[in-house]
Enzyme design. Sequence first.
Site, mmCIF file in Angstrom:
data_model
loop_
_atom_site.group_PDB
_atom_site.id
_atom_site.type_symbol
_atom_site.label_atom_id
_atom_site.label_comp_id
_atom_site.label_asym_id
_atom_site.label_seq_id
_atom_site.Cartn_x
_atom_site.Cartn_y
_atom_site.Cartn_z
ATOM 1 C CB ALA A 1 -0.916 -0.006 1.220
ATOM 2 N N GLY B 1 -0.232 -4.996 0.702
ATOM 3 C CA GLY B 1 -1.374 -4.920 -0.195
ATOM 4 C C GLY B 1 -1.137 -5.601 -1.524
ATOM 5 C CD GLU C 1 0.495 -5.713 5.815
ATOM 6 O OE1 GLU C 1 -0.035 -5.574 4.704
ATOM 7 O OE2 GLU C 1 1.078 -6.768 6.162
#
Length: 257
Positions: A62, A108, A131
């Site tokens: 992301a 992502g 993450e």
Amino acid sequence: MEYLKWSTEDRIATITIARPPANALASGLLKELSAVLDEIEGNEEVRVVLVHGEGRFFSAGADIKEFTTIKTGEDFAKLAEYGQDLFERMEYFPKPIIAAIHGAALGGGLELAMACHFRLVAENAKLGLPELQLGLVPGFAGSQRLPRYVGVARAAEMLFTSDPITGVEAVQYGLANHAYPEEELLENAYNLAGKIAKKSPVSIGAAIKLLNYTKHEAFYKGVKDEAKLFGDVFLSEDGQEGISAFLEKRQPEFKGR
């Protein structure tokens, strides 16, 4: 399109993620992807979709810089829900989607790839959900899809350590279908797409629906719907063409009806 390129040839739609340097999944890119899927879904000439990244990566995750512009937890949740809904649409998309992964599919990027129906990887590719290394958690359903592919124990290790796995390991763990030398990846992806594109779109769409039952529905519902779809597909024009071609010892010509 600012972040994506796409084209069609030989019943295959190719979507290229083109947002250098890392092909990060900004919200604008996700909206473009949704728009492209709209066009592909309505295009009867397209039988298979292939997604890959331009440059060094499939997608390294992301857009973290975009996160700094979001001020409330509610807005973060809306962004996550948009990505989740889009990737769920991909999972149920009536035309098979193949992810051809080179370089890195992280965060992502891996969540997008896990929503595809096939994952072909370069042997030296890196796949992971890092993450937790940033003090975050996955937001596009990665915490839910990863255990379904690799098991809870291995998913926990990948999440808690943030360590990526190689393309070869991804195949061993059940996360990817096949691994190839990077220079052979796209050729093999198009070979697979071409093979699938010869099949009946009617039966392919029904098979996608049935396979998704194994992830999200009770067994009894899956087998009941399999029986109904078996009859529907058999009575379709493609079903009758397939039977006739078999009996007449010729190649079928499927029309998607």
